[in-house]
Design a protein around this motif. Sequence first.
Motif, PDB file in Angstrom:
ATOM      1  N   GLN A   1       0.841  -1.190   0.000  1.00  0.00           N
ATOM      2  CA  GLN A   1       0.000   0.000   0.000  1.00  0.00           C
ATOM      3  C   GLN A   1       0.880   1.245   0.000  1.00  0.00           C
ATOM      4  N   VAL A   2       0.507   2.199  -0.793  1.00  0.00           N
ATOM      5  CA  VAL A   2       1.250   3.453  -0.898  1.00  0.00           C
ATOM      6  C   VAL A   2       0.320   4.598  -0.514  1.00  0.00           C
ATOM      7  N   GLN A   3       0.802   5.482   0.315  1.00  0.00           N
ATOM      8  CA  GLN A   3       0.048   6.685   0.653  1.00  0.00           C
ATOM      9  C   GLN A   3       0.761   7.898   0.093  1.00  0.00           C
ATOM     10  N   LEU A   4      -0.020   8.792  -0.500  1.00  0.00           N
ATOM     11  CA  LEU A   4       0.520   9.983  -1.131  1.00  0.00           C
ATOM     12  C   LEU A   4      -0.097  11.217  -0.484  1.00  0.00           C
ATOM     13  N   VAL A   5       0.736  12.182  -0.152  1.00  0.00           N
ATOM     14  CA  VAL A   5       0.246  13.401   0.481  1.00  0.00           C
ATOM     15  C   VAL A   5       0.829  14.599  -0.258  1.00  0.00           C
ATOM     16  N   GLU A   6      -0.067  15.381  -0.884  1.00  0.00           N
ATOM     17  CA  GLU A   6       0.369  16.562  -1.623  1.00  0.00           C
ATOM     18  C   GLU A   6       0.392  17.792  -0.719  1.00  0.00           C
ATOM     19  N   SER A   7       1.212  18.745  -1.099  1.00  0.00           N
ATOM     20  CA  SER A   7       1.255  20.032  -0.410  1.00  0.00           C
ATOM     21  C   SER A   7       1.795  21.076  -1.372  1.00  0.00           C
ATOM     22  N   GLY A   8       1.649  22.338  -0.999  1.00  0.00           N
ATOM     23  CA  GLY A   8       2.243  23.413  -1.791  1.00  0.00           C
ATOM     24  C   GLY A   8       1.279  24.211  -2.633  1.00  0.00           C
ATOM     25  N   GLY A   9       0.016  23.821  -2.648  1.00  0.00           N
ATOM     26  CA  GLY A   9      -0.952  24.590  -3.415  1.00  0.00           C
ATOM     27  C   GLY A   9      -1.225  25.938  -2.778  1.00  0.00           C
ATOM     28  N   CYS A  22       4.815  16.029  -3.298  1.00  0.00           N
ATOM     29  CA  CYS A  22       4.027  14.824  -3.014  1.00  0.00           C
ATOM     30  C   CYS A  22       4.938  13.859  -2.276  1.00  0.00           C
ATOM     31  N   ALA A  23       4.634  13.650  -1.007  1.00  0.00           N
ATOM     32  CA  ALA A  23       5.411  12.721  -0.185  1.00  0.00           C
ATOM     33  C   ALA A  23       4.750  11.350  -0.222  1.00  0.00           C
ATOM     34  N   ALA A  24       5.544  10.338  -0.490  1.00  0.00           N
ATOM     35  CA  ALA A  24       5.029   8.982  -0.632  1.00  0.00           C
ATOM     36  C   ALA A  24       5.582   8.065   0.445  1.00  0.00           C
ATOM     37  N   SER A  25       4.745   7.167   0.899  1.00  0.00           N
ATOM     38  CA  SER A  25       5.216   6.107   1.792  1.00  0.00           C
ATOM     39  C   SER A  25       5.624   4.918   0.937  1.00  0.00           C
ATOM     40  N   GLY A  26       6.306   3.969   1.510  1.00  0.00           N
ATOM     41  CA  GLY A  26       6.656   2.777   0.742  1.00  0.00           C
ATOM     42  C   GLY A  26       8.132   2.711   0.425  1.00  0.00           C
ATOM     43  N   TYR A 113      -3.059   4.333 -13.001  1.00  0.00           N
ATOM     44  CA  TYR A 113      -2.417   4.684 -11.738  1.00  0.00           C
ATOM     45  C   TYR A 113      -3.200   4.080 -10.578  1.00  0.00           C
ATOM     46  N   ASP A 114      -2.481   3.410  -9.681  1.00  0.00           N
ATOM     47  CA  ASP A 114      -3.134   2.653  -8.613  1.00  0.00           C
ATOM     48  C   ASP A 114      -3.358   3.469  -7.347  1.00  0.00           C
ATOM     49  N   TYR A 115      -2.521   4.450  -7.108  1.00  0.00           N
ATOM     50  CA  TYR A 115      -2.576   5.188  -5.850  1.00  0.00           C
ATOM     51  C   TYR A 115      -2.703   6.684  -6.139  1.00  0.00           C
ATOM     52  N   TRP A 116      -3.500   7.339  -5.293  1.00  0.00           N
ATOM     53  CA  TRP A 116      -3.781   8.757  -5.477  1.00  0.00           C
ATOM     54  C   TRP A 116      -3.695   9.499  -4.154  1.00  0.00           C
ATOM     55  N   GLY A 117      -3.265  10.745  -4.230  1.00  0.00           N
ATOM     56  CA  GLY A 117      -3.315  11.615  -3.070  1.00  0.00           C
ATOM     57  C   GLY A 117      -4.675  12.296  -2.969  1.00  0.00           C
ATOM     58  N   GLN A 118      -4.804  13.126  -1.971  1.00  0.00           N
ATOM     59  CA  GLN A 118      -6.088  13.773  -1.720  1.00  0.00           C
ATOM     60  C   GLN A 118      -6.260  15.052  -2.531  1.00  0.00           C
ATOM     61  N   GLY A 119      -5.199  15.546  -3.109  1.00  0.00           N
ATOM     62  CA  GLY A 119      -5.269  16.726  -3.955  1.00  0.00           C
ATOM     63  C   GLY A 119      -4.920  17.999  -3.213  1.00  0.00           C
ATOM     64  N   THR A 120      -4.424  18.969  -3.967  1.00  0.00           N
ATOM     65  CA  THR A 120      -4.125  20.287  -3.408  1.00  0.00           C
ATOM     66  C   THR A 120      -4.599  21.345  -4.404  1.00  0.00           C
ATOM     67  N   GLN A 121      -5.254  22.372  -3.887  1.00  0.00           N
ATOM     68  CA  GLN A 121      -5.868  23.387  -4.744  1.00  0.00           C
ATOM     69  C   GLN A 121      -4.835  24.396  -5.210  1.00  0.00           C
TER      70      GLN A 121
END
Length: 126
Positions: A1-9, A22-26, A113-121
Amino acid sequence: QVQLVESGGGLVQAGGSLRLSCAASGRTFSSYTMGWFRQAPGKEREFVAASAISWSGGTTYYADSVKGRFTISRDNAKNTVYLEMNSLKPEDTAVYYCAAKPTGGITTRRRDYDYWGQGTQVTVSS
């Protein structure tokens, strides 16, 4: 499982710049193809850029609409992928998503694409 977290918007004036992260685990991040997509209100989510690692080194690919203005890069030691956005236009306004695919090279299709982040505006004012 991969978790993605975006930032910077954020909010920026036309012609300005932003850098998304986008910081990824794994543990196998370095072998993943990483992509950025965006979705504007009332529109389909569209491909922006992608980065893959191949036998010859790194490969990147961009949508025509951002080519020459956006740059995707990755720091495998930090498990992070970046999207440097310059000369921003109001039409770049959207929620930007980071995505990952564990196998295969660069594609522009969302379904690959299998894994997605939550998005940043990202909002670009005229």
